[in-house]
Scaffold this active site. Sequence first.
Site, PDB file in Angstrom:
ATOM      1  N   SER A   5      -2.918 -21.298  11.651  1.00 31.67           N
ATOM      2  CA  SER A   5      -2.596 -20.349  12.711  1.00 31.67           C
ATOM      3  C   SER A   5      -2.948 -18.932  12.292  1.00 31.67           C
ATOM      4  O   SER A   5      -2.878 -18.581  11.098  1.00 31.67           O
ATOM      5  CB  SER A   5      -1.090 -20.449  12.988  1.00 31.67           C
ATOM      6  OG  SER A   5      -0.660 -19.379  13.777  1.00 31.67           O
ATOM      7  N   TYR A  26       8.365 -20.715  10.567  1.00 32.28           N
ATOM      8  CA  TYR A  26       7.234 -21.470  11.120  1.00 32.28           C
ATOM      9  C   TYR A  26       5.914 -20.969  10.538  1.00 32.28           C
ATOM     10  O   TYR A  26       5.093 -21.747  10.029  1.00 32.28           O
ATOM     11  CB  TYR A  26       7.196 -21.368  12.656  1.00 32.28           C
ATOM     12  CG  TYR A  26       5.851 -21.799  13.194  1.00 32.28           C
ATOM     13  CD1 TYR A  26       5.473 -23.139  13.183  1.00 32.28           C
ATOM     14  CD2 TYR A  26       4.918 -20.859  13.661  1.00 32.28           C
ATOM     15  CE1 TYR A  26       4.221 -23.534  13.622  1.00 32.28           C
ATOM     16  CE2 TYR A  26       3.667 -21.246  14.097  1.00 32.28           C
ATOM     17  CZ  TYR A  26       3.317 -22.584  14.079  1.00 32.28           C
ATOM     18  OH  TYR A  26       2.061 -22.965  14.504  1.00 32.28           O
ATOM     19  N   LYS A  32       2.785 -22.688   7.776  1.00 35.54           N
ATOM     20  CA  LYS A  32       1.316 -22.745   7.888  1.00 35.54           C
ATOM     21  C   LYS A  32       0.669 -22.202   6.611  1.00 35.54           C
ATOM     22  O   LYS A  32      -0.311 -22.750   6.119  1.00 35.54           O
ATOM     23  CB  LYS A  32       0.835 -21.959   9.117  1.00 35.54           C
ATOM     24  CG  LYS A  32       1.261 -22.592  10.425  1.00 35.54           C
ATOM     25  CD  LYS A  32       0.633 -23.965  10.626  1.00 35.54           C
ATOM     26  CE  LYS A  32       1.190 -24.708  11.805  1.00 35.54           C
ATOM     27  NZ  LYS A  32       0.756 -26.107  11.869  1.00 35.54           N
TER      28      LYS A  32
HETATM   29  P1  NAD Z   1       2.650 -29.572  20.480  1.00 41.85           P
HETATM   30  O1  NAD Z   1       4.102 -29.448  20.180  1.00 41.85           O
HETATM   31  O2  NAD Z   1       2.239 -29.754  21.890  1.00 41.85           O
HETATM   32  O3  NAD Z   1       2.022 -30.771  19.627  1.00 41.85           O
HETATM   33  C1  NAD Z   1       2.535 -31.175  18.399  1.00 41.85           C
HETATM   34  C2  NAD Z   1       2.757 -32.679  18.482  1.00 41.85           C
HETATM   35  O4  NAD Z   1       3.221 -33.152  17.225  1.00 41.85           O
HETATM   36  C3  NAD Z   1       3.800 -33.075  19.522  1.00 41.85           C
HETATM   37  O5  NAD Z   1       3.276 -34.139  20.294  1.00 41.85           O
HETATM   38  C4  NAD Z   1       5.008 -33.542  18.684  1.00 41.85           C
HETATM   39  O6  NAD Z   1       5.746 -34.536  19.347  1.00 41.85           O
HETATM   40  C5  NAD Z   1       4.314 -34.046  17.439  1.00 41.85           C
HETATM   41  N1  NAD Z   1       5.102 -34.008  16.208  1.00 41.85           N
HETATM   42  C6  NAD Z   1       5.798 -32.975  15.680  1.00 41.85           C
HETATM   43  N2  NAD Z   1       6.356 -33.338  14.518  1.00 41.85           N
HETATM   44  C7  NAD Z   1       5.988 -34.623  14.288  1.00 41.85           C
HETATM   45  C8  NAD Z   1       6.227 -35.553  13.240  1.00 41.85           C
HETATM   46  N3  NAD Z   1       6.985 -35.243  12.184  1.00 41.85           N
HETATM   47  N4  NAD Z   1       5.688 -36.778  13.336  1.00 41.85           N
HETATM   48  C9  NAD Z   1       4.928 -37.140  14.396  1.00 41.85           C
HETATM   49  N5  NAD Z   1       4.660 -36.297  15.412  1.00 41.85           N
HETATM   50  C10 NAD Z   1       5.192 -35.060  15.352  1.00 41.85           C
HETATM   51  O7  NAD Z   1       1.930 -28.310  19.822  1.00 41.85           O
HETATM   52  P2  NAD Z   1       0.433 -27.789  19.960  1.00 41.85           P
HETATM   53  O8  NAD Z   1       0.472 -26.482  20.649  1.00 41.85           O
HETATM   54  O9  NAD Z   1      -0.434 -28.856  20.455  1.00 41.85           O
HETATM   55  O10 NAD Z   1       0.132 -27.485  18.436  1.00 41.85           O
HETATM   56  C11 NAD Z   1      -0.564 -28.406  17.611  1.00 41.85           C
HETATM   57  C12 NAD Z   1      -0.699 -27.818  16.225  1.00 41.85           C
HETATM   58  O11 NAD Z   1      -1.383 -26.578  16.300  1.00 41.85           O
HETATM   59  C13 NAD Z   1       0.623 -27.522  15.543  1.00 41.85           C
HETATM   60  O12 NAD Z   1       0.472 -27.788  14.165  1.00 41.85           O
HETATM   61  C14 NAD Z   1       0.804 -26.027  15.761  1.00 41.85           C
HETATM   62  O13 NAD Z   1       1.595 -25.455  14.767  1.00 41.85           O
HETATM   63  C15 NAD Z   1      -0.629 -25.564  15.666  1.00 41.85           C
HETATM   64  N6  NAD Z   1      -0.905 -24.291  16.346  1.00 41.85           N
HETATM   65  C16 NAD Z   1      -0.649 -24.166  17.685  1.00 41.85           C
HETATM   66  C17 NAD Z   1      -0.951 -22.968  18.323  1.00 41.85           C
HETATM   67  C18 NAD Z   1      -0.663 -22.786  19.786  1.00 41.85           C
HETATM   68  O14 NAD Z   1      -0.755 -21.653  20.259  1.00 41.85           O
HETATM   69  N7  NAD Z   1      -0.329 -23.831  20.546  1.00 41.85           N
HETATM   70  C19 NAD Z   1      -1.514 -21.918  17.605  1.00 41.85           C
HETATM   71  C20 NAD Z   1      -1.755 -22.078  16.252  1.00 41.85           C
HETATM   72  C21 NAD Z   1      -1.474 -23.284  15.636  1.00 41.85           C
HETATM   73  C1  WQD Z   2       1.367 -13.480  23.668  1.00 44.52           C
HETATM   74  C2  WQD Z   2       1.719 -12.063  24.096  1.00 44.52           C
HETATM   75  C3  WQD Z   2       4.021 -11.498  23.744  1.00 44.52           C
HETATM   76  C4  WQD Z   2       5.722 -14.276  26.578  1.00 44.52           C
HETATM   77  C5  WQD Z   2       2.325 -17.563  19.578  1.00 44.52           C
HETATM   78  C6  WQD Z   2       3.097 -18.138  18.455  1.00 44.52           C
HETATM   79  C7  WQD Z   2       2.215 -18.285  17.278  1.00 44.52           C
HETATM   80  C8  WQD Z   2       0.934 -19.005  17.582  1.00 44.52           C
HETATM   81  C9  WQD Z   2       0.291 -18.578  18.834  1.00 44.52           C
HETATM   82  C10 WQD Z   2       1.196 -21.176  16.655  1.00 44.52           C
HETATM   83  C11 WQD Z   2       2.628 -11.357  23.108  1.00 44.52           C
HETATM   84  C12 WQD Z   2       3.671 -11.482  25.227  1.00 44.52           C
HETATM   85  C13 WQD Z   2       4.839 -13.557  25.810  1.00 44.52           C
HETATM   86  C14 WQD Z   2       6.426 -13.612  27.629  1.00 44.52           C
HETATM   87  C15 WQD Z   2       5.280 -11.576  27.071  1.00 44.52           C
HETATM   88  N1  WQD Z   2       1.228 -20.398  17.671  1.00 44.52           N
HETATM   89  N2  WQD Z   2       4.622 -12.230  26.035  1.00 44.52           N
HETATM   90  N3  WQD Z   2       6.168 -12.287  27.828  1.00 44.52           N
HETATM   91  O1  WQD Z   2       3.028 -14.309  20.182  1.00 44.52           O
HETATM   92  O2  WQD Z   2       0.532 -14.367  20.006  1.00 44.52           O
HETATM   93  O3  WQD Z   2       1.832 -16.308  19.254  1.00 44.52           O
HETATM   94  O4  WQD Z   2       1.264 -18.445  19.873  1.00 44.52           O
HETATM   95  O5  WQD Z   2       0.859 -20.939  15.532  1.00 44.52           O
HETATM   96  O6  WQD Z   2       2.944 -19.015  16.360  1.00 44.52           O
HETATM   97  O7  WQD Z   2       4.152 -17.280  18.171  1.00 44.52           O
HETATM   98  O8  WQD Z   2       1.664 -15.819  21.712  1.00 44.52           O
HETATM   99  O9  WQD Z   2       1.884 -16.499  24.060  1.00 44.52           O
HETATM  100  O10 WQD Z   2       3.983 -16.094  22.723  1.00 44.52           O
HETATM  101  O11 WQD Z   2       2.560 -14.169  23.357  1.00 44.52           O
HETATM  102  O12 WQD Z   2       5.093 -10.375  27.282  1.00 44.52           O
HETATM  103  O13 WQD Z   2       7.259 -14.204  28.331  1.00 44.52           O
HETATM  104  O14 WQD Z   2       2.442 -12.133  25.334  1.00 44.52           O
HETATM  105  O15 WQD Z   2       4.901 -10.453  23.431  1.00 44.52           O
HETATM  106  O16 WQD Z   2       2.256 -10.016  23.078  1.00 44.52           O
HETATM  107  P1  WQD Z   2       1.807 -15.106  20.266  1.00 44.52           P
HETATM  108  P2  WQD Z   2       2.584 -15.738  23.000  1.00 44.52           P
END
Ligand code: NAD
Ligand code: WQD
Length: 340
Positions: A126, A151, A155
């Site tokens: 991330s 969290y 990562k």
């Molecule tokens: P998500 O919660 O939709 O997907 C994660 C999946 O993993 C879910 O289906 C959950 O049920 C499963 N899971 C969690 N713990 C588990 C375990 N111990 N065993 C088996 N399954 C398990 O999240 P996402 O947004 O799809 O994120 C996927 C990955 O990407 C995560 O590692 C998250 O940290 C990372 N990530 C997401 C974002 C984002 O903005 N969505 C940004 C950066 C990194």
């Molecule tokens: C985006 C912008 C908020 C909600 C998150 C996770 C991070 C990473 C990516 C996994 C920010 C603003 C948001 C709302 C708002 N995921 N906001 N009103 O903060 O960049 O990161 O997603 O690794 O872990 O924290 O994304 O979509 O939460 O926010 O004004 O109701 O929108 O303050 O500036 P962020 P976000």
Amino acid sequence: MHKILVTGGAGYIGSHTVLELMNSDYEVVIVDNFSNSNPKSIDGIERIVGRRPVLIEADCSDYTQMLELFKKHNDIEGIVHFAALKAVGESVEKPLSYYKNNTLSIINLLSLLREFGGKHFVFSSSCMVYGQPDILPVTELTPLKPALSPYGNTKKIGEDIIKDAVLANTNISAIALRYFNPIGAHPSTEIGELPLGKPDNLVPFITQTAAGIRPKLQIFGDDYDSSDGTAIRDYFHVMDLAKAHVLALDRLFKGSNKSNFEVFNVGAGKGVTVLEIVKAFERVSGVKLNYEIVGRRAGDPDKVWADTSLAESELGWKVKSTLEDALLTAWNWEKKVRGI
Ligand code: NAD
Ligand code: WQD
């Protein structure tokens, strides 16, 4: 066909990646414990691809369950590891659950991959590992800052565990993809992001507000150093992100990687403010959004966006979709889910 274990493959990014892998002739086994997802996403994948991936309900942080899985599928050649808990605020309240779930899963999977002779590992990292960087855009060489939440720390620690493990065992090669802000859904509306309860992230909050599920979007702060005072992030289409995983796996299978542990930023490479997202959403959806400006959200960086030139030169990856495309697919998915 190479058999790939996709952990968390029923989740948001995982489900979109599974279908890209299946369309690229990888054989997929999904493991998910449905802690933040629903098996219905697998039905959606099947409707799009015309085939159903193997699905195993199990917990990656439980070694015995993972051992059973590997005994059954002892020809797994690589893992794309999405499974993790990801709610920043919840991680502050329940740090031990986050460290246990997110780091034990990595340790179990790497140990078993090595034991059963698999060679490739792709990790969901991330942009959070950068904290608030001093210089923008962020490159992969930008020094990492202390994580702002447990969290985010899982990562950073995850990357360290993987790096140390693969350096000690040259049979495994790994790529960590540092995602910026993925948004949107598959254009078919068969799969998309389905947050449980009140969304933390901006785009699902916007689409739920437009759909009438939430009365009002709160914009967290308008006193940031940006053109309109709202915070800047790097939003990009989840389908582009899905393709980055296929390219990362292809690179590992071809042996084109330059070291056993590589890191790539994955984002649009463009900073966009919260208000710009709101305006773009209003344009593509035709819906006027009810919003108010409130105070900043604790722990939010001011601005983060990616330099993606390394992903472009090494992986051959670059975003193809526009922000508008991504927002429109997010809106179409929300309407489908709500029956609008
Ligand atoms: P998500 O919660 O939709 O997907 C994660 C999946 O993993 C879910 O289906 C959950 O049920 C499963 N899971 C969690 N713990 C588990 C375990 N111990 N065993 C088996 N399954 C398990 O999240 P996402 O947004 O799809 O994120 C996927 C990955 O990407 C995560 O590692 C998250 O940290 C990372 N990530 C997401 C974002 C984002 O903005 N969505 C940004 C950066 C990194
Ligand atoms: C985006 C912008 C908020 C909600 C998150 C996770 C991070 C990473 C990516 C996994 C920010 C603003 C948001 C709302 C708002 N995921 N906001 N009103 O903060 O960049 O990161 O997603 O690794 O872990 O924290 O994304 O979509 O939460 O926010 O004004 O109701 O929108 O303050 O500036 P962020 P976000």
